[in-house]
Design a protein around this motif. Sequence first.
Motif, mmCIF file in Angstrom:
data_model
loop_
_atom_site.group_PDB
_atom_site.id
_atom_site.type_symbol
_atom_site.label_atom_id
_atom_site.label_comp_id
_atom_site.label_asym_id
_atom_site.label_seq_id
_atom_site.Cartn_x
_atom_site.Cartn_y
_atom_site.Cartn_z
ATOM 1 N N ALA A 1 0.841 -1.202 0.000
ATOM 2 C CA ALA A 1 0.000 0.000 0.000
ATOM 3 C C ALA A 1 0.874 1.250 0.000
ATOM 4 C CB ALA A 1 -0.931 -0.018 1.214
ATOM 5 N N ASP A 2 1.930 1.245 0.814
ATOM 6 C CA ASP A 2 2.823 2.402 0.875
ATOM 7 C C ASP A 2 3.598 2.581 -0.422
ATOM 8 O OD1 ASP A 2 2.044 3.008 3.431
ATOM 9 O OD2 ASP A 2 3.721 1.976 4.400
ATOM 10 N N TRP A 3 4.044 1.463 -0.986
ATOM 11 C CA TRP A 3 4.795 1.542 -2.238
ATOM 12 C C TRP A 3 3.919 2.060 -3.389
ATOM 13 C CZ3 TRP A 3 9.507 1.763 -4.133
ATOM 14 C CH2 TRP A 3 10.586 1.312 -3.362
ATOM 15 N N ARG A 4 2.643 1.670 -3.356
ATOM 16 C CA ARG A 4 1.716 2.127 -4.395
ATOM 17 C C ARG A 4 1.636 3.652 -4.373
ATOM 18 N NH1 ARG A 4 -2.339 -1.539 -2.997
ATOM 19 N NH2 ARG A 4 -1.410 -3.151 -4.273
ATOM 20 N N ARG A 5 1.466 4.191 -3.161
ATOM 21 C CA ARG A 5 1.384 5.656 -3.013
ATOM 22 C C ARG A 5 2.725 6.307 -3.356
ATOM 23 N NH1 ARG A 5 1.063 7.131 2.161
ATOM 24 N NH2 ARG A 5 0.367 9.234 1.733
ATOM 25 N N PHE A 6 3.791 5.703 -2.869
ATOM 26 C CA PHE A 6 5.125 6.274 -3.088
ATOM 27 C C PHE A 6 5.446 6.345 -4.589
ATOM 28 C CE2 PHE A 6 9.764 5.875 -3.580
ATOM 29 C CZ PHE A 6 10.201 6.931 -2.800
ATOM 30 N N GLY A 7 5.294 5.212 -5.254
ATOM 31 C CA GLY A 7 5.693 5.143 -6.663
ATOM 32 C C GLY A 7 4.785 5.943 -7.578
ATOM 33 N N THR A 8 3.465 5.846 -7.320
ATOM 34 C CA THR A 8 2.488 6.461 -8.216
ATOM 35 C C THR A 8 2.241 7.927 -7.884
ATOM 36 O OG1 THR A 8 1.386 4.317 -7.999
ATOM 37 C CG2 THR A 8 0.257 5.982 -9.306
ATOM 38 N N ASP A 9 1.875 8.170 -6.618
ATOM 39 C CA ASP A 9 1.395 9.505 -6.231
ATOM 40 C C ASP A 9 2.532 10.455 -5.856
ATOM 41 O OD1 ASP A 9 -1.096 8.360 -6.529
ATOM 42 O OD2 ASP A 9 -1.270 7.836 -4.405
ATOM 43 N N ALA A 10 3.638 9.926 -5.342
ATOM 44 C CA ALA A 10 4.753 10.799 -4.952
ATOM 45 C C ALA A 10 5.777 10.912 -6.087
ATOM 46 C CB ALA A 10 5.409 10.274 -3.676
ATOM 47 N N ILE A 11 6.412 9.805 -6.465
ATOM 48 C CA ILE A 11 7.441 9.873 -7.505
ATOM 49 C C ILE A 11 6.805 10.144 -8.872
ATOM 50 C CG2 ILE A 11 9.350 8.620 -8.617
ATOM 51 C CD1 ILE A 11 9.831 9.367 -5.644
ATOM 52 N N GLY A 12 5.620 9.614 -9.097
ATOM 53 C CA GLY A 12 4.897 9.954 -10.338
ATOM 54 C C GLY A 12 5.115 8.997 -11.484
ATOM 55 N N MET A 13 5.333 7.699 -11.169
ATOM 56 C CA MET A 13 5.522 6.696 -12.228
ATOM 57 C C MET A 13 4.179 6.052 -12.599
ATOM 58 S SD MET A 13 8.987 4.803 -10.824
ATOM 59 C CE MET A 13 8.325 4.428 -9.195
ATOM 60 N N HIS A 14 4.184 5.363 -13.723
ATOM 61 C CA HIS A 14 3.021 4.585 -14.171
ATOM 62 C C HIS A 14 3.000 3.262 -13.399
ATOM 63 C CE1 HIS A 14 0.279 2.822 -17.300
ATOM 64 N NE2 HIS A 14 0.800 1.720 -16.797
ATOM 65 N N ARG A 15 1.831 2.880 -12.871
ATOM 66 C CA ARG A 15 1.739 1.634 -12.095
ATOM 67 C C ARG A 15 0.800 0.649 -12.763
ATOM 68 N NH1 ARG A 15 -1.275 3.005 -7.962
ATOM 69 N NH2 ARG A 15 -2.991 1.577 -8.358
ATOM 70 N N ASP A 16 1.196 -0.615 -12.740
ATOM 71 C CA ASP A 16 0.309 -1.704 -13.139
ATOM 72 C C ASP A 16 0.253 -2.710 -12.001
ATOM 73 O OD1 ASP A 16 -0.419 -0.994 -15.874
ATOM 74 O OD2 ASP A 16 1.697 -1.313 -16.356
ATOM 75 N N ASP A 17 -0.948 -2.967 -11.495
ATOM 76 C CA ASP A 17 -1.127 -4.005 -10.466
ATOM 77 C C ASP A 17 -1.409 -5.314 -11.182
ATOM 78 O OD1 ASP A 17 -0.990 -2.301 -8.117
ATOM 79 O OD2 ASP A 17 -2.898 -1.466 -8.805
ATOM 80 N N LEU A 18 -0.554 -6.305 -10.978
ATOM 81 C CA LEU A 18 -0.746 -7.587 -11.662
ATOM 82 C C LEU A 18 -1.642 -8.501 -10.838
ATOM 83 C CD1 LEU A 18 2.799 -8.278 -13.122
ATOM 84 C CD2 LEU A 18 1.015 -6.750 -13.922
ATOM 85 N N ASP A 19 -1.329 -8.636 -9.569
ATOM 86 C CA ASP A 19 -2.215 -9.334 -8.622
ATOM 87 C C ASP A 19 -1.835 -8.861 -7.230
ATOM 88 O OD1 ASP A 19 -0.104 -10.953 -7.524
ATOM 89 O OD2 ASP A 19 -0.308 -12.321 -9.211
ATOM 90 N N ALA A 20 -2.376 -9.495 -6.190
ATOM 91 C CA ALA A 20 -2.179 -8.988 -4.833
ATOM 92 C C ALA A 20 -0.712 -9.012 -4.420
ATOM 93 C CB ALA A 20 -3.014 -9.809 -3.853
ATOM 94 N N GLY A 21 0.082 -9.819 -5.094
ATOM 95 C CA GLY A 21 1.479 -9.958 -4.698
ATOM 96 C C GLY A 21 2.484 -9.446 -5.713
ATOM 97 N N LEU A 22 1.992 -8.765 -6.760
ATOM 98 C CA LEU A 22 2.903 -8.308 -7.816
ATOM 99 C C LEU A 22 2.458 -6.951 -8.356
ATOM 100 C CD1 LEU A 22 3.264 -11.620 -9.846
ATOM 101 C CD2 LEU A 22 5.131 -10.479 -8.624
ATOM 102 N N MET A 23 3.395 -6.036 -8.417
ATOM 103 C CA MET A 23 3.096 -4.693 -8.915
ATOM 104 C C MET A 23 4.286 -4.240 -9.756
ATOM 105 S SD MET A 23 2.307 -1.432 -6.425
ATOM 106 C CE MET A 23 3.420 -1.903 -5.130
ATOM 107 N N ARG A 24 3.991 -3.480 -10.810
ATOM 108 C CA ARG A 24 5.098 -2.984 -11.642
ATOM 109 C C ARG A 24 4.971 -1.479 -11.830
ATOM 110 N NH1 ARG A 24 5.372 -7.437 -16.514
ATOM 111 N NH2 ARG A 24 3.611 -6.241 -17.315
ATOM 112 N N PHE A 25 6.130 -0.840 -11.991
ATOM 113 C CA PHE A 25 6.154 0.566 -12.387
ATOM 114 C C PHE A 25 6.831 0.676 -13.744
ATOM 115 C CE2 PHE A 25 6.172 1.105 -7.671
ATOM 116 C CZ PHE A 25 4.970 1.778 -7.563
#
Length: 335
Positions: free
Chosen positions: A24-48
């Motif tokens: 949850a923190d990484w989602r906010r950090f990567g997407t909302d703070a740093i400003g990268m594109h995010r893709d959620d693959l499943d509950a255990g995998l996320m990509r920027f």
Amino acid sequence: MNPAASVFGSVHLGYIVIETNRFADWRRFGTDAIGMHRDDLDAGLMRFRLDDQECRFLLRRGPAEDVVATGWHIDDHATFEQIEARVRAHGVPVVEGTKEEAELRGVERLLRFPGPKGITQEIYTTPVLTPEPLRMLASGFVTGDSGMGHVAITSTKPAQLRGYFNTVFDARLTDYIDETISGVKLKIRFLRVNERHHSIAIAAVRGLPIDPIRTRVQHLNIQTATLDDVAQSYQRVHELGFDMALSVGQHTNDKELSYYARTPSGFEWEVGWNPIVIDETTWEPSTHQGISIWGHTRVGETIVDKLDHFRLGARSLARPERTVPALSGAGIPDD
Ligand SMILES: [Fe+2]
């Protein structure tokens, strides 16, 4: 194919694998703070994403809270096979990535082998490009021939690390920085594998075999397209309540203007703009005093943090650093 022919210039930092349980923190950090594109693959995998490559950061669930692998884009199949042959010739096991592992990283032809400090080194050839438009707050990131940025590692065995990256990738020494942080004298070696000033930085405490950093990497760096991207993401990191490690400043050696935020996993994340590009015909290594021309002030470091560094440093004395001796040669001492 001559295994001794240099692969310099054909190697580019391509992706980074992070293991964390703080999604949850990484989602906010990567997407909302740093400003990268995010893709959620499943509950255990996320990509920027930073560009049209499917994956620049792969986050998978796990307890490490650290970078666990770095992926290097190799320009062509012949060079890829040449690096594989080198690693095998030194008796180091090379494992072929599965189809699923390659897909997660958005690459073709994936190989992995052991790396310094337990950071698995992966090489790949063709990245998978996606036609999906980028949905991100940043205007863009600089990747291309320079690769996607750099990783900085603290080490008690800097000569072995230089030996390793020389053996595997024909890395060249760009320059040195001598710096004192929290009373600890550091020497930092900056290595390049292409036109980027450095893809790897190796910091060691001078004269003492201690490593003050818990994580395998001290920081990662990505390069923004514009100065506005640095300023606006700095503001978002602050507003969203993430810790800043170093305020905005400019480095002495590559002249990059940057700041360092603290990631949810604890290591730092540098967002930078406009580093110099190396001209191989004229470049000569030198030593700079201090990491910054201006700025990069340490934000909010407390006496507890300082004590923490000493505690970790003392612990590192009792826990030898993982190396890959077969690929490190005799090590490369500092010039
Ligand atoms: Fe950096």
